[in-house]
Design an enzyme around this catalytic site. Structure first.
Site: not given
Ligand code: GLP
Length: 240
Positions: A67, A135, A137, A142
């Protein structure tokens, strides 16, 4: 679904890096799907170490990222392009032309079609790395996402904007939209490794492994994939 629970963040980072390294060693022109966020930072640093020790070679590797934020350029330090350069690409011998990340500055419709086509034409992702949101995702898919989605424009949840604001100077600077591979794109990957750390991920990991398969918790769809590793530290796995 193979669930591996390890003591701490360092151990999950090493384990995830070993799975990626093994993919690279078995197929030197592997197509890797990569993730951003705080969780994979340790895994990237382990991969850089392995590269410097001569264990792995990125010369023929091609990558796609999950993304990117809409409206952030490659030069913006909060863009996922910048993150990938900073944490992995500039430290290894990957060919810059083999890196593909959705372009958050491009025409959105055209970019989504281009990205999905590039993934298909490459022959498909051999190994996709995933983190997970509080959540549930994956990528930026989402809750309430359609499971049949491909690369698309996402409106970020308030929860996600708040969680990701720790990387920005203020919550107002977090983009409200992103481009993300869809669930279908992710499910097409031949192999998937999801990493999670910390107790704030425990509910999402419970739902992913033991919950009902539901668009309310997008990662739950992974129960239907036939080659998935969930690598969690004790805290993230504490509700299992
Ligand atoms: C973002 C990314 C995800 C990632 C998530 C969790 O929203 N788009 O790909 O898995 O955050 O991130 P973190 O590892 O910082 O908790």
């Amino acid at each position: 679904m193979k669930v591996i629970v390890l003591d701490n963040y360092q151990q999950i980072s090493i384990k995830a890096a070993q799975i990626v390294a093994s993919q690279i060693i078995l197929k030197e022109d592997s197509i890797l799907g990569l993730a951003t966020g705080g969780t994979p930072v340790g895994m990237y640093s382990e991969l850089v170490k392995m590269y410097k020790l001569g264990i792995i070679d990125f010369k023929k590797i091609k990558t796609f990222n999950l993304d990117e934020y809409v409206g952030l350029s490659k030069e913006n330090q909060q863009s996922y392009y910048y993150y990938m350069m900073d944490n992995l690409f500039k430290h290894v011998n990957i060919n810059i032309e083999n890196i593909d990340i959705p372009n958050g500055m491009a025409d959105i419709k055209e970019e989504c079609v281009r990205y999905e086509n590039e993934i298909k034409q490459s022959g498909g992702i051999d190994l996709q790395v995933l983190g997970i949101g509080h959540n549930g995702h994956i990528g930026f898919n989402e809750p309430d996402i359609k499971f049949e989605s491909v690369t698309h424009l996402v409106k970020l949840d308030e929860d996600t904007i708040k969680a990701n604001s720790r990387f920005f100077d203020s919550v107002d600077e977090v983009p409200k939209q992103a481009l993300s591979m869809g669930i279908k794109t992710i499910m097409h990957s031949k192999k998937i490794v999801l990493i999670a750390s910390g107790k704030e991920k425990a509910k999402a990991i419970y739902g992913t492994v033991k919950g009902n398969i539901t668009p309310n918790l997008p990662a739950s769809i992974l129960q239907l994939h036939n080659d998935v590793y969930i690598i969690a530290d004790k805290e993230a796995a504490s509700l299992l």
